[in-house]
Design a protein around this motif. Structure first.
Motif, PDB file in Angstrom:
ATOM      1  N   GLN A 144      96.791 -91.817 -57.031  1.00 47.45           N
ATOM      2  CA  GLN A 144      97.361 -91.114 -58.174  1.00 47.45           C
ATOM      3  C   GLN A 144      96.846 -89.675 -58.251  1.00 47.45           C
ATOM      4  OE1 GLN A 144      96.249 -93.702 -61.401  1.00 47.45           O
ATOM      5  NE2 GLN A 144      98.025 -95.039 -61.139  1.00 47.45           N
ATOM      6  N   THR A 145      95.540 -89.504 -57.957  1.00 41.21           N
ATOM      7  CA  THR A 145      94.960 -88.159 -57.973  1.00 41.21           C
ATOM      8  C   THR A 145      95.612 -87.280 -56.913  1.00 41.21           C
ATOM      9  OG1 THR A 145      92.845 -89.042 -58.754  1.00 41.21           O
ATOM     10  CG2 THR A 145      92.828 -86.848 -57.742  1.00 41.21           C
ATOM     11  N   VAL A 146      95.768 -87.856 -55.715  1.00 40.91           N
ATOM     12  CA  VAL A 146      96.381 -87.088 -54.618  1.00 40.91           C
ATOM     13  C   VAL A 146      97.818 -86.725 -54.962  1.00 40.91           C
ATOM     14  CG1 VAL A 146      97.149 -87.213 -52.225  1.00 40.91           C
ATOM     15  CG2 VAL A 146      94.871 -88.022 -52.833  1.00 40.91           C
ATOM     16  N   GLU A 147      98.559 -87.681 -55.516  1.00 46.70           N
ATOM     17  CA  GLU A 147      99.949 -87.410 -55.876  1.00 46.70           C
ATOM     18  C   GLU A 147     100.032 -86.310 -56.933  1.00 46.70           C
ATOM     19  OE1 GLU A 147     101.596 -91.099 -57.072  1.00 46.70           O
ATOM     20  OE2 GLU A 147     101.728 -91.922 -55.038  1.00 46.70           O
ATOM     21  N   SER A 148      99.096 -86.347 -57.899  1.00 47.78           N
ATOM     22  CA  SER A 148      99.093 -85.312 -58.932  1.00 47.78           C
ATOM     23  C   SER A 148      98.796 -83.947 -58.326  1.00 47.78           C
ATOM     24  CB  SER A 148      98.049 -85.645 -60.006  1.00 47.78           C
ATOM     25  OG  SER A 148      98.367 -86.856 -60.653  1.00 47.78           O
ATOM     26  N   ARG A 149      97.820 -83.921 -57.399  1.00 45.87           N
ATOM     27  CA  ARG A 149      97.483 -82.650 -56.752  1.00 45.87           C
ATOM     28  C   ARG A 149      98.654 -82.124 -55.927  1.00 45.87           C
ATOM     29  NH1 ARG A 149      91.939 -83.406 -53.673  1.00 45.87           N
ATOM     30  NH2 ARG A 149      92.412 -81.243 -53.149  1.00 45.87           N
ATOM     31  N   ILE A 150      99.335 -83.052 -55.238  1.00 46.14           N
ATOM     32  CA  ILE A 150     100.497 -82.640 -54.442  1.00 46.14           C
ATOM     33  C   ILE A 150     101.585 -82.074 -55.354  1.00 46.14           C
ATOM     34  CG2 ILE A 150     102.404 -83.498 -53.026  1.00 46.14           C
ATOM     35  CD1 ILE A 150     100.422 -85.415 -51.721  1.00 46.14           C
ATOM     36  N   LYS A 151     101.793 -82.743 -56.497  1.00 46.24           N
ATOM     37  CA  LYS A 151     102.817 -82.275 -57.429  1.00 46.24           C
ATOM     38  C   LYS A 151     102.476 -80.887 -57.954  1.00 46.24           C
ATOM     39  CE  LYS A 151     104.422 -85.350 -60.176  1.00 46.24           C
ATOM     40  NZ  LYS A 151     104.545 -86.317 -61.297  1.00 46.24           N
ATOM     41  N   VAL A 152     101.193 -80.698 -58.312  1.00 47.36           N
ATOM     42  CA  VAL A 152     100.765 -79.386 -58.804  1.00 47.36           C
ATOM     43  C   VAL A 152     100.923 -78.328 -57.723  1.00 47.36           C
ATOM     44  CG1 VAL A 152      98.767 -78.047 -59.557  1.00 47.36           C
ATOM     45  CG2 VAL A 152      99.193 -80.322 -60.525  1.00 47.36           C
ATOM     46  N   LYS A 153     100.525 -78.685 -56.493  1.00 49.23           N
ATOM     47  CA  LYS A 153     100.617 -77.723 -55.394  1.00 49.23           C
ATOM     48  C   LYS A 153     102.071 -77.375 -55.119  1.00 49.23           C
ATOM     49  CE  LYS A 153      98.482 -76.717 -50.967  1.00 49.23           C
ATOM     50  NZ  LYS A 153      97.537 -77.193 -49.933  1.00 49.23           N
ATOM     51  N   ARG A 154     102.934 -78.383 -55.136  1.00 46.36           N
ATOM     52  CA  ARG A 154     104.356 -78.106 -54.915  1.00 46.36           C
ATOM     53  C   ARG A 154     104.904 -77.193 -56.010  1.00 46.36           C
ATOM     54  NH1 ARG A 154     106.536 -84.156 -53.176  1.00 46.36           N
ATOM     55  NH2 ARG A 154     105.888 -84.054 -50.974  1.00 46.36           N
ATOM     56  N   GLN A 155     104.467 -77.432 -57.260  1.00 42.60           N
ATOM     57  CA  GLN A 155     104.932 -76.589 -58.352  1.00 42.60           C
ATOM     58  C   GLN A 155     104.444 -75.156 -58.176  1.00 42.60           C
ATOM     59  OE1 GLN A 155     107.076 -77.442 -60.774  1.00 42.60           O
ATOM     60  NE2 GLN A 155     107.054 -75.260 -61.279  1.00 42.60           N
ATOM     61  N   MET A 156     103.175 -75.023 -57.728  1.00 45.89           N
ATOM     62  CA  MET A 156     102.640 -73.681 -57.478  1.00 45.89           C
ATOM     63  C   MET A 156     103.417 -72.990 -56.371  1.00 45.89           C
ATOM     64  SD  MET A 156      98.543 -74.460 -57.758  1.00 45.89           S
ATOM     65  CE  MET A 156      98.113 -72.792 -57.271  1.00 45.89           C
TER      66      MET A 156
END
Length: 230
Positions: A144-156
Motif C-alpha cells: 500500500q505504501t509503495v502504491e501510494s508513493r507511485i501514485k504521488v510520483k505519477r501525479q508529480m
C-alpha cells in the motif's frame, strides 16, 4: 504418514527465501498460509483419530490384563485343588494373554509418542502460520505504501508535464506574437519596386520645388508662378 511429511516440509521451509524467489510474493504467501491452514485442519483431524485409537488401546490393555489376572487366579485354584494339569493349562492361557498385553502396551507407547510428536508439530505449524500472517500483513502495508508513493510520483510527473506543456504553449504564443509583429512590418512592402521608386521620386521632386520657391522668395527673385524659367 504423507500428511505429516507434507506438514514437516512446510514447517522446515524458509518463508523469506520463498518470497524472495516468487514472482508474486503476495500471491505466494497467500498460498503458503492456505496450505498451512489446510494442513492444520488435517493434522487436528488425524490427532483426534490417534487419540481415539489410544483410548481404545488403553481399554484393551485393561481387558487383557484382567484376563491374565483371571487365568492367574484359575491356576492358583487348580493348584489348591491338586489339579496340576488344570493349573498348567491355565498358565499357558495366561502366557498367551501376557503376549497380547505386551503387544497392546507397545502399541500404547507408540501412540503416546505419535501424539507427542503431533503436539510439537502442531505447535510449530501454528508458530509458522503466525509468522506467515505477520509477514502477509507487513507485505500488504508495504504494498500500500509503495502504491501510494507511485501514485504521488505519477501525479508529480503529470504536474511536471502539464507545466512543461503550459510553458511550451506560452512560448508558442510569444513566437506567434513576434511573427505577427514581423509580418505587420512587411505590410505594404509588396508594391512593385519600380512604382515605389517613381512615387518616391515624385515626393522628392515636390520637396525640391518647395525648397526652390522658398529660396527665390528670400532672394526677391521671380514670383512664384515663374519659377524654373531661365
Amino acid at each position: 504418514m504423507g500428511i505429516f511429511s507434507r506438514m514437516s516440509d512446510i514447517i522446515n521451509s524458509n518463508i523469506n527465501s520463498l518470497l524472495d524467489s516468487a514472482e508474486d510474493p503476495q500471491k505466494m504467501i497467500r498460498l503458503i498460509i492456505q496450505e498451512m491452514e489446510d494442513t492444520l485442519v488435517e493434522v487436528r483431524s488425524s490427532s483426534a483419530r490417534v487419540l481415539a485409537d489410544r483410548k481404545a488401546a488403553a481399554r484393551r490393555l485393561e481387558q487383557v490384563r484382567a484376563e491374565a489376572e483371571g487365568w492367574e487366579q484359575k491356576a492358583k485354584l487348580a493348584v489348591s485343588k491338586g489339579r496340576e494339569d488344570l493349573a498348567r493349562a491355565a498358565l499357558l492361557e495366561k502366557r498367551a494373554i501376557e503376549e497380547e498385553v505386551a503387544v497392546v502396551e507397545a502399541e500404547l507407547v507408540a501412540l503416546d509418542e505419535h501424539i507427542e510428536q503431533l503436539g510439537e508439530e502442531v505447535a510449530q505449524l501454528q508458530q509458522k502460520l503466525g509468522d506467515a500472517k505477520a509477514k502477509q500483513k507487513a507485505m500488504i502495508m508495504r504494498s500500500q505504501t509503495v502504491e501510494s508513493r507511485i501514485k504521488v510520483k505519477r501525479q508529480m510527473q503529470r504536474d511536471a508535464l502539464d507545466n512543461a506543456f503550459t510553458r511550451f504553449e506560452h512560448f508558442e504564443r510569444r513566437m506567434d506574437n513576434l511573427e505577427s509583429q514581423l509580418e505587420s512590418m512587411d505590410i505594404g512592402r509588396d508594391v512593385p519596386p519600380d512604382l515605389a521608386a517613381e512615387i518616391n521620386a515624385l515626393e522628392e521632386d515636390e520637396r525640391i520645388n518647395e525648397e526652390l520657391q522658398r529660396l527665390k522668395k528670400e532672394l526677391g527673385g521671380d514670383p512664384a508662378g515663374q519659377g524654373g524659367k531661365d
